[in-house]
Design a protein around this motif. Structure first.
Motif, PDB file in Angstrom:
ATOM      1  N   SER A 163       0.839  -1.198   0.000  1.00  0.00           N
ATOM      2  CA  SER A 163       0.000   0.000   0.000  1.00  0.00           C
ATOM      3  C   SER A 163       0.879   1.255   0.000  1.00  0.00           C
ATOM      4  O   SER A 163       2.062   1.208   0.339  1.00  0.00           O
ATOM      5  CB  SER A 163      -0.910   0.019   1.236  1.00  0.00           C
ATOM      6  OG  SER A 163      -1.779  -1.096   1.235  1.00  0.00           O
ATOM      7  N   VAL A 164       0.264   2.384  -0.386  1.00  0.00           N
ATOM      8  CA  VAL A 164       0.958   3.673  -0.375  1.00  0.00           C
ATOM      9  C   VAL A 164       0.451   4.456   0.831  1.00  0.00           C
ATOM     10  O   VAL A 164      -0.730   4.823   0.892  1.00  0.00           O
ATOM     11  CB  VAL A 164       0.697   4.456  -1.679  1.00  0.00           C
ATOM     12  CG1 VAL A 164       1.393   5.807  -1.630  1.00  0.00           C
ATOM     13  CG2 VAL A 164       1.183   3.639  -2.875  1.00  0.00           C
ATOM     14  N   ILE A 165       1.350   4.692   1.785  1.00  0.00           N
ATOM     15  CA  ILE A 165       0.974   5.266   3.074  1.00  0.00           C
ATOM     16  C   ILE A 165       1.559   6.668   3.226  1.00  0.00           C
ATOM     17  O   ILE A 165       2.723   6.910   2.882  1.00  0.00           O
ATOM     18  CB  ILE A 165       1.467   4.373   4.233  1.00  0.00           C
ATOM     19  CG1 ILE A 165       0.933   2.939   4.071  1.00  0.00           C
ATOM     20  CG2 ILE A 165       1.053   4.960   5.579  1.00  0.00           C
ATOM     21  CD1 ILE A 165      -0.577   2.825   4.116  1.00  0.00           C
ATOM     22  N   VAL A 166       0.757   7.585   3.772  1.00  0.00           N
ATOM     23  CA  VAL A 166       1.230   8.928   4.079  1.00  0.00           C
ATOM     24  C   VAL A 166       2.110   8.860   5.322  1.00  0.00           C
ATOM     25  O   VAL A 166       1.641   8.502   6.406  1.00  0.00           O
ATOM     26  CB  VAL A 166       0.053   9.895   4.317  1.00  0.00           C
ATOM     27  CG1 VAL A 166       0.570  11.263   4.775  1.00  0.00           C
ATOM     28  CG2 VAL A 166      -0.794  10.034   3.062  1.00  0.00           C
ATOM     29  N   LYS A 167       3.400   9.176   5.147  1.00  0.00           N
ATOM     30  CA  LYS A 167       4.300   9.143   6.299  1.00  0.00           C
ATOM     31  C   LYS A 167       4.467  10.509   6.942  1.00  0.00           C
ATOM     32  O   LYS A 167       4.936  10.611   8.077  1.00  0.00           O
ATOM     33  CB  LYS A 167       5.660   8.574   5.899  1.00  0.00           C
ATOM     34  CG  LYS A 167       6.452   9.397   4.910  1.00  0.00           C
ATOM     35  CD  LYS A 167       7.796   8.735   4.634  1.00  0.00           C
ATOM     36  CE  LYS A 167       8.631   9.568   3.666  1.00  0.00           C
ATOM     37  NZ  LYS A 167       9.954   8.930   3.401  1.00  0.00           N
ATOM     38  N   ALA A 168       4.084  11.569   6.224  1.00  0.00           N
ATOM     39  CA  ALA A 168       4.126  12.914   6.796  1.00  0.00           C
ATOM     40  C   ALA A 168       3.140  13.794   6.042  1.00  0.00           C
ATOM     41  O   ALA A 168       2.968  13.668   4.837  1.00  0.00           O
ATOM     42  CB  ALA A 168       5.535  13.494   6.712  1.00  0.00           C
ATOM     43  N   SER A 169       2.484  14.699   6.790  1.00  0.00           N
ATOM     44  CA  SER A 169       1.505  15.620   6.212  1.00  0.00           C
ATOM     45  C   SER A 169       1.877  17.044   6.595  1.00  0.00           C
ATOM     46  O   SER A 169       2.139  17.330   7.764  1.00  0.00           O
ATOM     47  CB  SER A 169       0.102  15.274   6.722  1.00  0.00           C
ATOM     48  OG  SER A 169      -0.853  16.184   6.224  1.00  0.00           O
ATOM     49  N   ASP A 170       1.918  17.935   5.604  1.00  0.00           N
ATOM     50  CA  ASP A 170       2.354  19.309   5.810  1.00  0.00           C
ATOM     51  C   ASP A 170       1.316  20.087   6.626  1.00  0.00           C
ATOM     52  O   ASP A 170       0.209  20.331   6.158  1.00  0.00           O
ATOM     53  CB  ASP A 170       2.559  19.982   4.450  1.00  0.00           C
ATOM     54  CG  ASP A 170       3.173  21.364   4.551  1.00  0.00           C
ATOM     55  OD1 ASP A 170       3.216  21.919   5.662  1.00  0.00           O
ATOM     56  OD2 ASP A 170       3.620  21.887   3.510  1.00  0.00           O
ATOM     57  N   PRO A 171       1.687  20.523   7.839  1.00  0.00           N
ATOM     58  CA  PRO A 171       0.717  21.222   8.684  1.00  0.00           C
ATOM     59  C   PRO A 171       0.488  22.665   8.258  1.00  0.00           C
ATOM     60  O   PRO A 171      -0.469  23.296   8.710  1.00  0.00           O
ATOM     61  CB  PRO A 171       1.372  21.174  10.066  1.00  0.00           C
ATOM     62  CG  PRO A 171       2.837  21.171   9.771  1.00  0.00           C
ATOM     63  CD  PRO A 171       2.982  20.362   8.519  1.00  0.00           C
ATOM     64  N   PHE A 172       1.360  23.192   7.393  1.00  0.00           N
ATOM     65  CA  PHE A 172       1.248  24.594   7.005  1.00  0.00           C
ATOM     66  C   PHE A 172       0.518  24.789   5.677  1.00  0.00           C
ATOM     67  O   PHE A 172       0.235  25.918   5.294  1.00  0.00           O
ATOM     68  CB  PHE A 172       2.645  25.221   6.914  1.00  0.00           C
ATOM     69  CG  PHE A 172       3.448  25.050   8.159  1.00  0.00           C
ATOM     70  CD1 PHE A 172       2.989  25.532   9.374  1.00  0.00           C
ATOM     71  CD2 PHE A 172       4.659  24.381   8.135  1.00  0.00           C
ATOM     72  CE1 PHE A 172       3.723  25.364  10.533  1.00  0.00           C
ATOM     73  CE2 PHE A 172       5.404  24.212   9.286  1.00  0.00           C
ATOM     74  CZ  PHE A 172       4.932  24.701  10.498  1.00  0.00           C
ATOM     75  N   MET A 173       0.230  23.716   4.980  1.00  0.00           N
ATOM     76  CA  MET A 173      -0.486  23.841   3.709  1.00  0.00           C
ATOM     77  C   MET A 173      -1.971  24.063   3.985  1.00  0.00           C
ATOM     78  O   MET A 173      -2.607  23.262   4.667  1.00  0.00           O
ATOM     79  CB  MET A 173      -0.272  22.613   2.834  1.00  0.00           C
ATOM     80  CG  MET A 173      -0.954  22.727   1.476  1.00  0.00           C
ATOM     81  SD  MET A 173      -0.456  21.422   0.326  1.00  0.00           S
ATOM     82  CE  MET A 173       1.188  21.975  -0.104  1.00  0.00           C
TER      83      MET A 173
END
Length: 327
Positions: A176-186
């Motif tokens: 699977s393709v997993i989100v390992k980090a999400s931009d908190p400033f976007m």
């Protein structure tokens, strides 16, 4: 007329021989084209242009550059008769090629965006090219890994030097393709760490390398539909592509969009306008965020994605520590 036909026939023979003669002809082509120069790569990709990989600015007329991957397109000063084409056709085998030897092998893992370059079955030799047996360019070997043909082709063929961003960094995990980090400033970023990306614009996604190409090569301002599995529920988000600011040879802590760039030990390497008023200097080292110790990019990124409302940064300069309180 006969002489011209003979010449055309000879050129055709040379090109066919390059495919049938193994990689020895590719070694010769690398040597004759001077594609390896002073521990960097300078590859003729047309009669008028060379593709350069170098961590130092080339001493040549630069047409454009990519600071994320340390790529340059420069004017060709001594045209080479048979430039390397970037192979966007079916891959029929590859080898790492220098001006002395070829090491036949295969890609083990494809490049995932700007931060994770491709790996290979043979020990990487730098600097070197990765080519097909026809001497078409499949990638370039760097100290961080291999920049693959999709990225080389995008850089050479596009007019602007922008990459797209929808605020996520991803990895492959158990198919699977997993989100390992999400931009908190976007702004309006709908993604959470741990989300599973299953579709992009109606097409199934099962490889992080494919997804990152779609995102990075998207036009800034374009809109796309992303299907996400979160727990047992499925969601479809419509997102607008923003400009990418960090990654690759640049730091990627999410603070880059606000103008702060770091080296591997979190020393400042670039300070944007938004932070000029805080008295920061190039070389200042970030130690803490809101009292939480951070030692590298990964730790800083991990903390920031949990709370975007940071208020205090502790820096060190020549043994002296000082706080920067964010307004």
């Amino acid at each position: 007329m006969f002489a011209r036909l003979l010449l055309l026939g000879s050129l055709l023979f040379i090109n066919l021989y390059a495919c049938k003669g193994g990689y020895a002809s590719c070694v010769a082509k690398v040597k004759d084209s001077h594609a390896i120069q002073n521990n960097s790569l300078s590859i003729p990709v047309s009669k008028t242009e060379r593709l350069v990989y170098s961590r130092n600015i080339p001493n040549a007329k630069i047409i454009k550059q990519d600071p994320f991957l340390s790529l340059y397109l420069i004017e060709e000063s001594k045209p080479f008769a048979y430039p390397f084409d970037i192979n966007m056709r079916l891959q029929l085998g590859t080898a790492i090629v220098t001006d002395k030897k070829a090491y036949e092998g295969k890609f083990l893992h494809n490049q995932i965006g700007l931060n994770t370059l491709a790996s290979y079955s043979e020990t990487l030799v730098y600097p070197a090219l990765v080519t097909s047996s026809c001497c078409s360019l499949e990638g370039v070997v760097t100290p961080r890994g291999i920049i693959q043909r999709e990225y080389l082709n995008h850089f050479v063929t596009t007019k602007n030097n922008l990459y797209g961003d929808i605020g996520i960094r991803v990895k492959n995990e158990k198919g699977s393709v997993i989100v390992k980090a999400s931009d908190p400033f976007m702004k309006n970023n709908p993604f959470l760490q741990g989300d599973c990306i299953v579709g992009f614009d109606g097409k199934k996604i099962d490889a992080a390398s494919v997804l990152m190409c779609k995102i990075l090569f998207s036009k800034v301002g374009s809109k796309h539909r992303v299907k996400v599995k979160r727990g047992s529920k499925l969601y479809t988000f419509t997102v607008m592509v923003q400009q990418r600011y960090g990654g690759g040879e640049l730091s990627d802590t999410f603070l880059e969009s606000r103008g702060l760039y770091f080296d591997a030990k979190l020393h400042l390497t670039k300070i944007g306008n938004a932070f000029q008023k805080y008295g920061l200097h190039i070389g200042d080292r970030l130690i803490q965020v809101d009292g939480v110790k951070v030692e590298n990019e990964a730790a800083l990124r991990e903390y920031l994605q949990k709370t975007k409302h940071y208020k205090s940064l502790l820096f060190e300069r020549n043994g002296f520590q000082f706080f920067v309180n964010i307004k």
